[in-house]
Scaffold this motif. Structure first.
Motif, PDB file in Angstrom:
ATOM      1  N   UNK A   2      41.926  31.327 -29.128  1.00 29.58           N
ATOM      2  CA  UNK A   2      40.912  32.055 -29.854  1.00 29.58           C
ATOM      3  C   UNK A   2      39.562  31.239 -29.986  1.00 29.58           C
ATOM      4  N   UNK A   3      38.481  31.907 -30.370  1.00 31.96           N
ATOM      5  CA  UNK A   3      37.279  31.241 -30.532  1.00 31.96           C
ATOM      6  C   UNK A   3      37.362  30.773 -31.838  1.00 31.96           C
ATOM      7  N   UNK A   4      36.592  29.809 -32.466  1.00 27.09           N
ATOM      8  CA  UNK A   4      36.661  29.144 -33.703  1.00 27.09           C
ATOM      9  C   UNK A   4      36.709  30.148 -34.926  1.00 27.09           C
ATOM     10  N   UNK A   5      35.578  31.230 -34.848  1.00 28.45           N
ATOM     11  CA  UNK A   5      35.632  32.158 -35.857  1.00 28.45           C
ATOM     12  C   UNK A   5      36.872  32.965 -36.037  1.00 28.45           C
ATOM     13  N   UNK A   6      37.531  33.340 -34.864  1.00 28.43           N
ATOM     14  CA  UNK A   6      38.662  34.320 -34.908  1.00 28.43           C
ATOM     15  C   UNK A   6      39.893  33.507 -35.571  1.00 28.43           C
ATOM     16  N   UNK A   7      39.882  32.148 -35.031  1.00 25.71           N
ATOM     17  CA  UNK A   7      41.094  31.575 -35.789  1.00 25.71           C
ATOM     18  C   UNK A   7      40.927  30.983 -37.330  1.00 25.71           C
ATOM     19  N   UNK A   8      39.793  30.894 -37.939  1.00 31.36           N
ATOM     20  CA  UNK A   8      39.506  30.932 -39.092  1.00 31.36           C
ATOM     21  C   UNK A   8      39.642  32.259 -39.714  1.00 31.36           C
ATOM     22  N   UNK A   9      39.464  33.296 -39.370  1.00 31.83           N
ATOM     23  CA  UNK A   9      39.644  34.729 -39.720  1.00 31.83           C
ATOM     24  C   UNK A   9      41.063  34.683 -40.069  1.00 31.83           C
ATOM     25  N   UNK A  10      42.085  34.318 -39.280  1.00 32.71           N
ATOM     26  CA  UNK A  10      43.336  34.666 -39.081  1.00 32.71           C
ATOM     27  C   UNK A  10      44.377  33.640 -40.092  1.00 32.71           C
ATOM     28  N   UNK A  11      43.607  32.585 -40.499  1.00 32.97           N
ATOM     29  CA  UNK A  11      44.298  31.924 -41.565  1.00 32.97           C
ATOM     30  C   UNK A  11      43.826  31.472 -42.826  1.00 32.97           C
ATOM     31  N   UNK A  12      42.577  31.996 -43.205  1.00 29.44           N
ATOM     32  CA  UNK A  12      41.827  31.851 -44.378  1.00 29.44           C
ATOM     33  C   UNK A  12      42.732  31.811 -45.468  1.00 29.44           C
ATOM     34  N   UNK A  13      43.269  33.514 -45.651  1.00 29.25           N
ATOM     35  CA  UNK A  13      43.633  33.743 -46.951  1.00 29.25           C
ATOM     36  C   UNK A  13      45.324  33.470 -47.335  1.00 29.25           C
ATOM     37  N   UNK A  14      45.864  32.742 -46.383  1.00 27.14           N
ATOM     38  CA  UNK A  14      47.358  32.666 -46.465  1.00 27.14           C
ATOM     39  C   UNK A  14      47.725  31.683 -47.688  1.00 27.14           C
ATOM     40  N   UNK A  15      48.295  32.199 -48.731  1.00 24.72           N
ATOM     41  CA  UNK A  15      48.783  31.353 -49.659  1.00 24.72           C
ATOM     42  C   UNK A  15      50.228  30.809 -49.471  1.00 24.72           C
ATOM     43  N   UNK A  16      50.590  29.594 -49.731  1.00 22.40           N
ATOM     44  CA  UNK A  16      51.866  29.171 -49.406  1.00 22.40           C
ATOM     45  C   UNK A  16      52.901  29.865 -50.606  1.00 22.40           C
ATOM     46  N   UNK A  17      53.887  30.759 -50.107  1.00 22.17           N
ATOM     47  CA  UNK A  17      54.794  31.352 -51.014  1.00 22.17           C
ATOM     48  C   UNK A  17      55.823  30.384 -51.679  1.00 22.17           C
ATOM     49  N   UNK A  18      55.713  28.963 -51.366  1.00 19.68           N
ATOM     50  CA  UNK A  18      56.525  27.990 -52.023  1.00 19.68           C
ATOM     51  C   UNK A  18      55.927  27.273 -53.100  1.00 19.68           C
ATOM     52  N   UNK A  19      54.732  27.597 -53.341  1.00 22.12           N
ATOM     53  CA  UNK A  19      53.753  26.833 -54.105  1.00 22.12           C
ATOM     54  C   UNK A  19      54.467  26.714 -55.590  1.00 22.12           C
ATOM     55  N   UNK A  21      73.627  19.904 -54.925  1.00 18.50           N
ATOM     56  CA  UNK A  21      72.891  20.523 -53.834  1.00 18.50           C
ATOM     57  C   UNK A  21      72.364  21.887 -53.895  1.00 18.50           C
ATOM     58  N   UNK A  22      71.080  22.176 -53.028  1.00 17.43           N
ATOM     59  CA  UNK A  22      70.465  23.237 -53.141  1.00 17.43           C
ATOM     60  C   UNK A  22      70.236  23.854 -51.671  1.00 17.43           C
ATOM     61  N   UNK A  23      70.620  25.261 -51.464  1.00 17.74           N
ATOM     62  CA  UNK A  23      70.406  25.849 -50.353  1.00 17.74           C
ATOM     63  C   UNK A  23      69.626  27.082 -50.570  1.00 17.74           C
ATOM     64  N   UNK A  24      68.462  27.156 -50.208  1.00 13.47           N
ATOM     65  CA  UNK A  24      67.804  28.247 -50.505  1.00 13.47           C
ATOM     66  C   UNK A  24      67.426  28.876 -49.138  1.00 13.47           C
ATOM     67  N   UNK A  25      67.231  30.010 -48.787  1.00 13.46           N
ATOM     68  CA  UNK A  25      66.779  30.654 -47.625  1.00 13.46           C
ATOM     69  C   UNK A  25      65.344  31.181 -47.786  1.00 13.46           C
ATOM     70  N   UNK A  26      64.697  31.246 -48.834  1.00 11.72           N
ATOM     71  CA  UNK A  26      63.515  31.807 -49.190  1.00 11.72           C
ATOM     72  C   UNK A  26      62.868  31.042 -50.456  1.00 11.72           C
ATOM     73  N   UNK A  27      61.547  31.588 -50.891  1.00  9.87           N
ATOM     74  CA  UNK A  27      61.199  31.035 -52.110  1.00  9.87           C
ATOM     75  C   UNK A  27      61.946  31.216 -53.456  1.00  9.87           C
ATOM     76  N   UNK A  28      61.896  30.409 -54.214  1.00  9.70           N
ATOM     77  CA  UNK A  28      62.443  30.850 -55.612  1.00  9.70           C
ATOM     78  C   UNK A  28      61.662  31.838 -56.133  1.00  9.70           C
ATOM     79  N   UNK A  29      62.517  33.027 -56.560  1.00  9.18           N
ATOM     80  CA  UNK A  29      61.666  34.054 -57.524  1.00  9.18           C
ATOM     81  C   UNK A  29      61.740  33.652 -58.765  1.00  9.18           C
ATOM     82  N   UNK A  30      60.280  34.016 -59.584  1.00 11.66           N
ATOM     83  CA  UNK A  30      60.451  33.879 -60.844  1.00 11.66           C
ATOM     84  C   UNK A  30      60.598  35.128 -61.576  1.00 11.66           C
ATOM     85  N   UNK A  31      61.834  34.915 -62.605  1.00 14.82           N
ATOM     86  CA  UNK A  31      62.319  36.214 -63.137  1.00 14.82           C
ATOM     87  C   UNK A  31      62.161  36.000 -64.811  1.00 14.82           C
ATOM     88  N   UNK A  32      61.716  37.050 -65.459  1.00 14.18           N
ATOM     89  CA  UNK A  32      61.334  36.845 -66.865  1.00 14.18           C
ATOM     90  C   UNK A  32      62.763  37.290 -67.559  1.00 14.18           C
TER      91      UNK A  32
END
Ligand code: HEM
Ligand code: MTE
Ligand code: MO
Length: 487
Positions: free
Chosen positions: A81-98, A136-147
């Motif tokens: 990809x050209x530099x601009x394109x690669x930035x577009x594709x990755x800019x707004x990804x937030x980490x679901x494991x945060x 031990x912890x075995x998760x397949x996905x991010x931990x959901x937050x449940x009220x």
């Protein structure tokens, strides 16, 4: 070239990928993955990234964070990809494991995103009840937050127009039931099986297992509330849906046979407490189903929906994973529809002290018991102790653990140190054992094997070769632990 066909497509006339090529991006690279789709260990999910970046998905499936995957990818590169394109594709990804919970630093992580970690083995056999923080912890996905205030559990009978919704308070008003049960991942001890021949999956040691008390309500009582008729033979399964989901919105799911849920002796509970406190976020807060005697994968955490059905769960983890195969079945010949989903696990034991390769001090007249050296006034034989756990699925009890240090010529019967008094087929907890094994003077290298026998007189096979399976599940062989004893 957009018209070349992959080798596999040429043999499969109906292959839907043969028409057009599929590309993905990673950082600035562009990759043609068409030929790889049918070989991808994670299946057709790879197509979620078609025409876009794989990175947000790899944040979810950190199994890709290794050089082997990047090497594979490199062979598929068709451009950049050209530099601009690669930035577009990755800019707004937030980490679901945060927002995953903080974890005890002692947990040994096999993967971080999703979080998978085991207890240090020597701590595991210290206590009959595994502390929550070290379980031990075995998760397949991010931990959901449940009220817990707004939490609702949906329970329904499929196609019968029967359902109920229960809040946490409503659930807690049902009769309380407490059990002590061991939960074990089918991948436990996979790293040892891998030594025979590579298997696919997280490299678990021998500590993807733990024992806890679980308090909640009987699933049986909840199913009665929704109007399940025990004599209705057309209803066969209970499906569970977690509240953790993948990028397409698919939740973790599994199912168990209805008989297990309805059987009073099955002890299946919708648990809201683990070892006397609300279930911690990593282990399924606020509600998790505990299916004692059954493989970890069916003990669905963050439970959101329960569906009584004629069919098993159609989730990936029920249909295309957690199944066993012949040692000669490989990824080219495997047919997941041909094996039943694992439910009750076979008998297993493991030596946690000493660990493979560990050097143990064996001094004249001293005995090593549970990690502590005690003075002995007994006979001047050199003795050492190995300590482990043993457990069997289906509510079977461990009746004996045999240990040998001479390749099976002589066996020493281990002491069953901790075992609860419940009778089979309702014996859900593991057994902790220890044994004093004589060491011949001058020995520098000892291989210790242990084999457990359960109340059905089932025992463990003698080597991994004969039970090897491509997914590395159900490692139940005699446990080998090599001990160097320096004298
Ligand atoms: C597993 C390669 C894209 C989902 C794997 C593994 C490899 C691989 C080599 C096995 C890793 C191991 O067990 O050590 C690739 C490559 C990709 C790609 C080269 C892109 C070009 C994706 C995407 C997704 C995905 C986009 C999801 C949307 C998965 C899952 C597994 C997996 C869920 C685990 C399967 C299991 O439980 O064994 N992938 N992958 N992959 N992949 Fe991918
Ligand atoms: N439930 C949900 N919702 N999501 C999951 O990823 N993992 C399963 C099971 N229940 C899982 C789940 C697997 S494979 C195992 S071994 C156990 O949970 C692990 O339970 P633990 O993390 O409390 O030890
Ligand atoms: Mo598991």
């Amino acid at each position: 070239c957009l018209t070349t066909l992959c080798k596999k497509c040429q043999n499969i006339p109906q292959c839907k990928y043969k028409e057009k090529r599929v590309w993905v991006t990673y950082k600035e690279g562009v990759y043609d993955i068409t030929d790889f789709i049918v070989e991808h260990p994670g299946g057709e999910q790879i197509l979620l990234a078609a025409g876009s970046s794989v990175e947000p998905f790899w944040m979810l499936y950190a199994v890709h964070n290794n050089s082997h995957v990047l090497h594979l990818l490199e062979n598929l590169r068709i451009g950049n990809l050209s530099k601009d394109e690669s930035q577009d594709l990755t800019s707004d990804m937030s980490d679901p494991y945060n927002s995953d919970p903080l974890r005890h630093t002692a947990l040994k992580a096999a993967a971080v995103k999703p979080f998978n970690a085991e207890t240090p083995p020597f701590i595991l056999v210290e206590q009959f009840i595994t502390p929550n923080e070290l379980f031990y912890v075995r998760n397949h996905l991010p931990v959901p937050h449940i009220d817990p205030e707004t939490f609702e559990l949906e329970v329904e009978i499929e196609g019968r127009n029967k359902s109920v919704i229960l809040t946490l308070d409503e659930l807690k008003k049902l009769p309380k039931h407490t059990i002590t049960a061991t939960i074990m991942c089918a991948g436990n001890r996979r790293s040892e099986m891998t030594k025979i021949k590579a298997v696919k999956g997280l490299s678990w040691g021998a500590a993807a297992v733990g024992n806890a008390t679980w308090t909640g309500v009987r699933l049986r009582d909840v199913l009665k509330k929704v109007g399940v008729d025990e004599d209705d033979k057309s209803l066969k399964h209970v499906q569970f849906e977690g509240m953790d989901f993948d990028p397409t919105g698919k939740t973790y799911g599994a199912s168990i046979p209805l008989w297990k849920a309805l059987d009073k002796r099955g002890d299946v509970i919708l648990a809201y407490e683990m070892n006397g406190v609300p279930i911690p976020p990593d282990h399924g807060f606020p509600i998790r189903v505990i299916v004692p005697g059954v493989v970890g994968a069916r003990n669905v955490k963050w439970l959101g929906r329960v569906i009584v059905s004629e069919k098993e769960s159609d989730s990936h983890w029920q249909q295309n994973d957690y199944k066993g195969f012949s040692p000669s079945t490989d990824w080219d010949t495997v047919d997941f529809t041909k094996s039943p989903a694992i439910q009750e696990l076979p008998v297993i034991s493991a030596i946690c002290k000493p660990l493979d390769g560990q050097t143990v001090q064996v001094e004249d007249g001293t005995i090593l018991v549970k990690g502590r050296i005690r003075r002995s006034c007994g006979p001047r034989t050199k003795l050492s102790t190995s300590v482990g756990y043993a457990w069997s699925g289906g509510g079977q009890k461990i009746i004996r653990v045999d240990v040998t240090t001479d390749g099976g010529n002589t066996w020493h019967v281990a002491n069953l140190d901790h075992q609860d008094s419940s009778e089979p087929p309702q014996h859900w907890s593991w057994t902790l054992w220890s044994v004093r094994v004589p060491i011949k003077p001058g020995t520098t290298n000892v291989e210790i094997w242990a084999k457990a026998v359960d109340s059905c007189y089932n025992t463990q096979p003698e080597n991994f070769k004969n039970i090897w399976n491509l997914r590395g599940v159900m490692k139940t062989l005699l446990t080998g632990s090599t001990m160097d004893s320096s004298m």
